[in-house]
Structures are given as C-alpha cells and as structure tokens.
Design a protein around this motif. Structure first.
Motif, short mmCIF file in Angstrom:
data_model
loop_
_atom_site.label_atom_id
_atom_site.label_comp_id
_atom_site.label_asym_id
_atom_site.label_seq_id
_atom_site.Cartn_x
_atom_site.Cartn_y
_atom_site.Cartn_z
N PRO A 98 -9.40 -6.81 -17.83
CA PRO A 98 -9.02 -6.21 -16.55
C PRO A 98 -7.80 -6.87 -15.91
CG PRO A 98 -11.40 -6.40 -16.67
CD PRO A 98 -10.86 -7.10 -17.87
N GLU A 99 -7.67 -8.19 -16.07
CA GLU A 99 -6.53 -8.89 -15.49
C GLU A 99 -5.22 -8.47 -16.16
OE1 GLU A 99 -10.18 -11.02 -14.65
OE2 GLU A 99 -9.30 -10.38 -16.54
N LEU A 100 -5.23 -8.38 -17.50
CA LEU A 100 -4.03 -7.94 -18.21
C LEU A 100 -3.73 -6.48 -17.93
CD1 LEU A 100 -4.48 -9.69 -21.70
CD2 LEU A 100 -2.82 -10.26 -19.92
N TRP A 101 -4.77 -5.67 -17.81
CA TRP A 101 -4.57 -4.25 -17.53
C TRP A 101 -3.93 -4.05 -16.16
CZ3 TRP A 101 -3.83 -0.21 -20.26
CH2 TRP A 101 -3.96 1.07 -19.74
N THR A 102 -4.31 -4.85 -15.19
CA THR A 102 -3.75 -4.73 -13.84
C THR A 102 -2.23 -4.89 -13.84
OG1 THR A 102 -5.77 -5.40 -12.68
CG2 THR A 102 -3.68 -5.84 -11.57
N VAL A 103 -1.70 -5.79 -14.64
CA VAL A 103 -0.25 -6.03 -14.65
C VAL A 103 0.48 -5.18 -15.69
CG1 VAL A 103 -0.45 -8.37 -13.75
CG2 VAL A 103 -0.53 -8.00 -16.22
N ASN A 104 -0.25 -4.33 -16.44
CA ASN A 104 0.39 -3.52 -17.47
C ASN A 104 0.07 -2.03 -17.38
OD1 ASN A 104 1.74 -5.44 -19.56
ND2 ASN A 104 -0.23 -6.40 -19.18
N LEU A 105 -0.82 -1.64 -16.50
CA LEU A 105 -1.26 -0.25 -16.46
C LEU A 105 -0.15 0.70 -15.99
CD1 LEU A 105 -1.72 0.48 -13.22
CD2 LEU A 105 -3.85 -0.75 -13.55
N PRO A 106 -0.22 1.97 -16.40
CA PRO A 106 0.71 2.97 -15.86
C PRO A 106 0.35 3.30 -14.41
CG PRO A 106 -0.87 4.00 -17.34
CD PRO A 106 -1.11 2.52 -17.44
N HIS A 107 1.29 3.17 -13.52
CA HIS A 107 1.03 3.35 -12.09
C HIS A 107 1.01 4.83 -11.73
CE1 HIS A 107 1.66 -0.87 -10.33
NE2 HIS A 107 1.57 -0.99 -11.65
N ARG A 108 -0.16 5.31 -11.32
CA ARG A 108 -0.26 6.65 -10.74
C ARG A 108 -0.28 6.57 -9.22
NH1 ARG A 108 -3.77 6.50 -15.15
NH2 ARG A 108 -5.59 6.02 -13.86
N THR B 61 -4.86 -8.95 -8.64
CA THR B 61 -5.98 -9.87 -8.87
C THR B 61 -6.33 -10.72 -7.64
OG1 THR B 61 -4.37 -11.41 -9.86
CG2 THR B 61 -5.63 -10.02 -11.35
N THR B 62 -5.35 -11.02 -6.79
CA THR B 62 -5.64 -11.83 -5.60
C THR B 62 -6.66 -11.14 -4.71
OG1 THR B 62 -3.37 -12.66 -5.69
CG2 THR B 62 -4.61 -13.05 -3.68
N ASP B 63 -6.44 -9.85 -4.44
CA ASP B 63 -7.40 -9.09 -3.62
C ASP B 63 -8.66 -8.74 -4.41
OD1 ASP B 63 -5.97 -8.93 -1.14
OD2 ASP B 63 -4.62 -7.48 -2.06
N ILE B 64 -8.50 -8.40 -5.69
CA ILE B 64 -9.64 -8.00 -6.51
C ILE B 64 -10.67 -9.12 -6.60
CG2 ILE B 64 -10.35 -7.43 -8.88
CD1 ILE B 64 -7.75 -5.86 -9.15
N SER C 190 -12.13 -4.05 -13.21
CA SER C 190 -12.74 -5.33 -12.85
C SER C 190 -14.19 -5.14 -12.40
CB SER C 190 -11.93 -6.01 -11.74
OG SER C 190 -10.67 -6.42 -12.21
N ILE C 191 -14.45 -4.08 -11.66
CA ILE C 191 -15.83 -3.80 -11.25
C ILE C 191 -16.71 -3.54 -12.46
CG2 ILE C 191 -17.30 -2.13 -10.06
CD1 ILE C 191 -15.12 -1.79 -7.98
N LEU C 192 -16.20 -2.75 -13.41
CA LEU C 192 -16.99 -2.42 -14.61
C LEU C 192 -17.33 -3.67 -15.41
CD1 LEU C 192 -15.14 0.83 -15.73
CD2 LEU C 192 -17.45 0.65 -14.81
N ARG C 193 -16.37 -4.58 -15.55
CA ARG C 193 -16.64 -5.82 -16.28
C ARG C 193 -17.70 -6.66 -15.57
NH1 ARG C 193 -12.55 -10.12 -17.20
NH2 ARG C 193 -12.38 -10.01 -14.95
N LEU D 135 -3.13 -14.17 1.13
CA LEU D 135 -1.75 -14.44 0.76
C LEU D 135 -1.73 -15.56 -0.28
CD1 LEU D 135 -0.06 -14.41 4.28
CD2 LEU D 135 -0.18 -12.55 2.62
N LEU D 136 -1.06 -15.32 -1.38
CA LEU D 136 -1.04 -16.27 -2.51
C LEU D 136 0.27 -17.04 -2.53
CD1 LEU D 136 -2.43 -17.27 -5.13
CD2 LEU D 136 -1.20 -15.44 -6.33
N ARG D 137 0.17 -18.38 -2.54
CA ARG D 137 1.34 -19.25 -2.68
C ARG D 137 1.18 -20.09 -3.94
NH1 ARG D 137 2.54 -22.79 2.40
NH2 ARG D 137 4.58 -22.90 1.42
#
Length: 305
Positions: A73-83, A89-92, A120-123, A234-236
């Motif tokens: 799920p983490e890799l999919w979040t940064v690679n998925l096709p945006h609809r 991941t910070t909020d998830i 992420s929910i499914l996992r 907020l992520l730093r």
C-alpha cells in the motif's frame, strides 16, 4: 501476488513496482510477451520478470539495472494513477491508528477516489475484515473494482456507486469504523451513524477547509458523538549529515600547573590534541522547505446505544 499477502515468485498477471531510484518508480502489470521501456533500456516480461523472485535485480537492454519490488500500500500510494486527489502515508498512518482498525474490522469509506487509503485499510483488516467503499462517480467506481481484482483483494472489499449523502453506504449496523472524504461530510453523518454497530465505533472525516470542519463537528454533536477531536499532521524530515565545526579558543588555562599535572597522569592516547581547531560530528538539520497543509482530520466516537 496480493497486496495483503506476500508472494515469492513473479507470475503472469502480477502487478510489480519497477524501482529505478528513490525518486523514480513505476507500476507495471506483468504479461507474457510484453515489454516495458525505461531509461536504462527494455525490460522483457517473459525472460526478465516471470519466474524471478520479488526484489530481484534485473539488467535492462542498455546495460542498466532496476529492482523489481513486491507492491505494498505504501508503494502504491506514491505510484498509483491519480483519478482524484489522494491521501498520503502521513495522514493514512494516523487514520488507521486512530480509527482503531485491526484484522477483522468492518469499515465504511466514502469516497473511494484513487484507492490510496483503501489499500491500506484492506491490508489492516485482512484476512477476515471487510471494506465497504462508496464512490459517487460511476467510472471511478468501475475502475476501482477492476484494480481490486487485479490486486487480488476483491474478496475483502465491496464497491458501490452511490451518493452517500442521500443513499448512505448500503449497509446498516455492521461497521466498526467510518471514514468520510467528501465535500460535505456533515450531510453523511446520519448515514454513517446508522452504518455503525450498536456497540459503537469510530469515525474520521478528512476536510481541507476549516469551515467544513466546523459544520461537521456541529453535526457530530447533534447526533450524539463523543470525544470529538480535530488534528492536522505536518511532516518534517530532518537531514542527517556530517559537518565540521570549529572549536572556540578560550585562551590559556588559568591554572597551568594543575593542567600540566593532569596531562602527565593521562596516557598518550587520552591526551587531547590541543592543535586541533575543529571537530567532525553528525547533526540533523530541519528542511528549508516542507509540505504544508493537506487537510484536517476530525475523529469522533459513537457511544454504545
């Protein structure tokens, strides 16, 4: 290959992540006879991917190489096709934690969007939980159904093409948690409450504007929800690096005799190098720029009926 179960060997029909670098990855579907072009050359699915182990280092036609990663799920979040706009991941991470999700949980989600949070929910709820996700847009709902089948998680999710504000989630009294990511979440609070179990549960609403948060909180109070809390994440990411710092010159010692006596009592290795005017150390520095506001997360608890 499944997004909720790890596989060792790449097979035809699997979705894999091609890792070209930390800032360059791409998802592909493995098909016999197919080829994928990269800046390092061609990847031939039949010879380079099928039958190989996930994590393998694959040499491309131009001599460069890539890694073939198992999808998560983490890799999919940064690679998925945006609809649609997606959650990262910070909020998830905060959503799955504060909704108290675990294996076996039943979750309602609206809207499905690009499926970033859904995976992420499914996992998290696998292998015995279930996700009921609602998408207002018919084409996006159909695409989500197709992706869940390709990712071999369709047995864990039900996708419905509904207007959650008018029609609800299509279920009653079975959900442990509800997540809302819609323009007017306050209009769906009644349906969210009816979808949750009588023993209670958790609710989360994601909204980019504080005015949406205010109206949602009012609706939650009107419907008897408790422990209402709104937060912003907020992520730093600090940069850890080696630096050379100069040592200050404080002048000669006040009691030089005592200093000489101490030095004579130390072994040669313990005597400090007075001539060294700098020191090398590791330090962490905050970023000059960082990702700012994404949205507000409002959490609430439905008490037992």
């Amino acid at each position: 290959m499944s997004f909720v179960e790890y596989s060792e060997i790449i097979q035809e029909g699997d979705v894999v992540i091609i890792f070209l670098g930390h800032e360059s990855m791409m998802p592909i579907k493995v098909q016999s006879g197919a080829q994928t072009q990269t800046r390092y050359g061609v990847i031939r699915h039949s010879s380079d991917l099928i039958g190989q182990r996930f994590g393998s280092k694959v040499t491309c036609s131009k001599g460069g190489w890539v890694y073939v990663l198992h999808p998560t799920p983490e890799l999919w979040t940064v690679n998925l096709p945006h609809r649609t706009q997606i959650l990262y991941t910070t909020d998830i991470a905060n959503i799955t934690l504060l909704l108290e999700l675990k294996p076996g949980s039943v979750v309602c989600e609206s809207g499905t969007g690009s499926g970033s949070l859904s995976h992420s929910i499914l996992r998290t709820v696998a292998p015995t939980g279930h996700l009921h996700t609602v998408e207002f847009h018919a084409q996006r709902a159909e695409k989500a159904v197709q992706e869940f089948k390709e990712h071999k998680v369709s047995h864990l999710v039900t996708v419905r093409n509904l207007d959650v504000c008018k029609d609800g989630f299509g279920i009653t009294g079975i959900a442990d948690a509800v997540f809302l990511d819609i323009p007017s979440p306050w209009e769906a609070i009644t349906h969210a409450k009816s979808a949750m179990k009588r023993k209670g549960g958790r609710l989360c609403s994601f909204s980019p504007c504080i005015e949406q948060v205010q109206r949602t909180c009012e609706a939650l109070l009107d419907h008897g929800f408790e422990e209402i809390c709104t937060l912003e994440v907020l992520l730093r990411v600090h940069d850890v690096r080696t630096v050379t710092l100069p040592l200050p010159d404080f002048g000669p010692e006040e009691d030089s005799a005592d200093s000489s006596q101490v030095a004579s009592d130390l072994s040669q290795d313990e005597v400090p190098n007075i001539g060294n005017t700098s020191v090398i150390c590791r330090t962490a520095t905050p970023p000059r720029e960082m990702a700012g506001h994404t949205g507000y997360l409002t959490f609430a608890t439905k008490p037992r009926d």
